[in-house]
Design an enzyme around this catalytic site. Structure first.
Site, mmCIF file in Angstrom:
data_model
loop_
_atom_site.group_PDB
_atom_site.id
_atom_site.type_symbol
_atom_site.label_atom_id
_atom_site.label_comp_id
_atom_site.label_asym_id
_atom_site.label_seq_id
_atom_site.Cartn_x
_atom_site.Cartn_y
_atom_site.Cartn_z
ATOM 1 N N GLN A 145 2.650 2.237 -11.962
ATOM 2 C CA GLN A 145 3.403 3.394 -11.478
ATOM 3 C C GLN A 145 4.701 3.574 -12.271
ATOM 4 O OE1 GLN A 145 2.923 5.906 -9.412
ATOM 5 N NE2 GLN A 145 0.847 5.288 -8.873
ATOM 6 N N SER A 146 4.640 3.310 -13.556
ATOM 7 C CA SER A 146 5.829 3.391 -14.399
ATOM 8 C C SER A 146 6.371 4.814 -14.508
ATOM 9 C CB SER A 146 5.498 2.871 -15.803
ATOM 10 O OG SER A 146 6.519 3.187 -16.717
#
Length: 426
Positions: A145-146
């Site tokens: 989930q960068s």
């Protein structure tokens, strides 16, 4: 909203000058004295035509560093306009502050929509360098989930580059479709190429070697890849928040009556705090920077920030510029129930939605320290930098469901007469 001038609701003036990097735009939604407001409004009006010029967004332009940073090298010569700057600063009415303490918030979470948060400032310089080197694609690495990977994917497509993402996930999920939750949805919508690796593989090989492997493969295919490090955090990316300090300086100059003693921000890869700390020290700001690390440990980040500072040929020392405290809790992108309740409570109390990975943990750590050491913060004016990451909340839906606001079925009596609204649907 155009970068001009207008009176905002509540009697605040928002004033913005032309978005040239050599003469930085100004914006501060803080009440101004009447004379200063009038002068700033006139300056904003005169610059509005240039600021609103069609085609200025996503354009590449020459860059000159602030005078107080002109000795740093290498200095970038060009930058892309990727974010909506300047971002506003306003007072943040947090509960239970020490006596005389004021907290203001720098809203880098609203530097854009798909392309938002602190990563945008770094990418303005990194993408300009990629284009200057003739790249036709970019590679970067991050968690599943960068925020950085999502921002990189969007920025790349904005300027017609392909984007390759190496995303770290659990070994149970590495062979499965990663889905469309949060940042992944945006990345996949804009056509990013995604390679998954397990956390164990990432830990064994490392982000640099992983990016090099993919770079070699793309070179063999005749591509021209440009590698962007984790978080965009290298010496070039550091210029993003050196430039942000110039932005803050100008906003303070417009206000005339606000000076900040401290800057508080989350730390996940080191580039943001390096730029803020270096810029604050060299500029007129001179605010102490406090970073709350959401992964690794303070010792690691002091070493990494020092490397970034050394890379700009400065003789300043990381330990003299920034105080780094551990706020990772259970670990990167992992939250306790208390941390998530804090995010919900702050949103309910102030309307500011914090992400659970970065700014949520930083604000939690800041207020926890204020409670434990009130004398340290009493009477101080603090600028909290909101680094964005709102899409990360979607990965926490199940955990947040029990904390979210209530709902109910509207109680209607059958005898209530109909009154037509506008349109057939209403």
């Amino acid at each position: 909203m155009a970068r001009g001038a207008h009176q905002a609701p509540g009697g605040f003036w928002t004033v913005a000058a032309a978005p040239t990097r050599c003469s930085l735009p100004h914006s501060l939604p803080i009440p101004l004295h009447a004379a200063a407001a009038a002068a700033a409004w006139m300056a904003g009006v005169s610059a509005a035509s240039a600021a609103g010029k069609i085609g200025s967004f996503l354009s590449k332009r020459p860059y000159a560093p602030p005078s107080w940073a002109s000795h740093l090298s290498p200095a970038p010569s060009q930058t892309f306009s990727l974010g909506h700057f300047p971002t506003p600063i306003h007072k943040w009415n947090l509960p239970n502050l020490p006596n005389g303490t004021e907290v203001w918030i720098k809203r880098d979470d609203i530097s854009g929509m798909q392309l938002s948060g602190n990563k945008v400032r770094k990418l303005e310089f990194l993408m300009a360098d990629a284009v200057a080197q003739g790249a036709d694609c970019v590679i970067t690495v991050g968690g599943i989930q960068s925020n950085h990977c999502r921002a990189t994917a969007v920025a790349a497509k904005y300027i017609n580059l392909d984007c390759y993402l190496i995303l770290r996930t659990s070994k149970l999920l590495v062979d499965k479709d990663p889905g469309l939750v949060g940042n992944l949805l945006v990345e996949r919508l804009v056509g990013a190429h995604i390679d998954l690796v397990s956390k164990e593989e990432y830990g064994k090989i490392g982000s640099v070697a992983l990016a090099d492997l993919l770079k070699k493969k793309l070179l063999e295919e005749g591509r021209k890849p440009y590698v962007i490090p984790v978080g965009g955090s290298n010496s070039l990316g550091t210029w993003g928040y050196i430039e942000a300090i110039r932005e803050i300086e100008h906003q303070i100059q417009i206000s005339g009556d606000v000076q900040f003693d401290d800057i508080v921000v989350a730390c996940g890869s080191g580039g943001t705090i390096a730029g803020l700390a270096l810029g604050s020290k060299l500029s007129s700001l001179k605010a102490k920077v406090h970073a709350f690390s959401v992964c690794d440990d303070p010792g690691y980040f002091h070493s990494y920030v020092q490397d970034l500072i050394d890379g700009l040929h400065s003789d300043l020392r990381s330990h003299d510029l920034v105080n780094i405290e551990n706020a990772k809790g259970l670990g990167y992108a992992m939250n306790t129930a208390e941390e998530l309740k804090f995010v919900k409570d702050i949103a309910t109390a102030t309307g500011i939605v914090l992400d659970p990975v970065y700014s949520g943990k930083a604000a939690y750590g800041m207020l926890k320290d204020m409670g434990a050491n009130p004398a340290k913060w009493e009477g101080r004016k603090i600028l909290f930098v909101h680094t964005g990451g709102l899409l990360g909340l979607y990965d926490k839906v199940d955990e947040l469901s029990s904390l979210s606001g209530s709902w109910r079925r509207m109680d209607l009596e059958e005898s209530v007469p109909r009154k037509d609204g506008t349109g057939k649907m209403f």
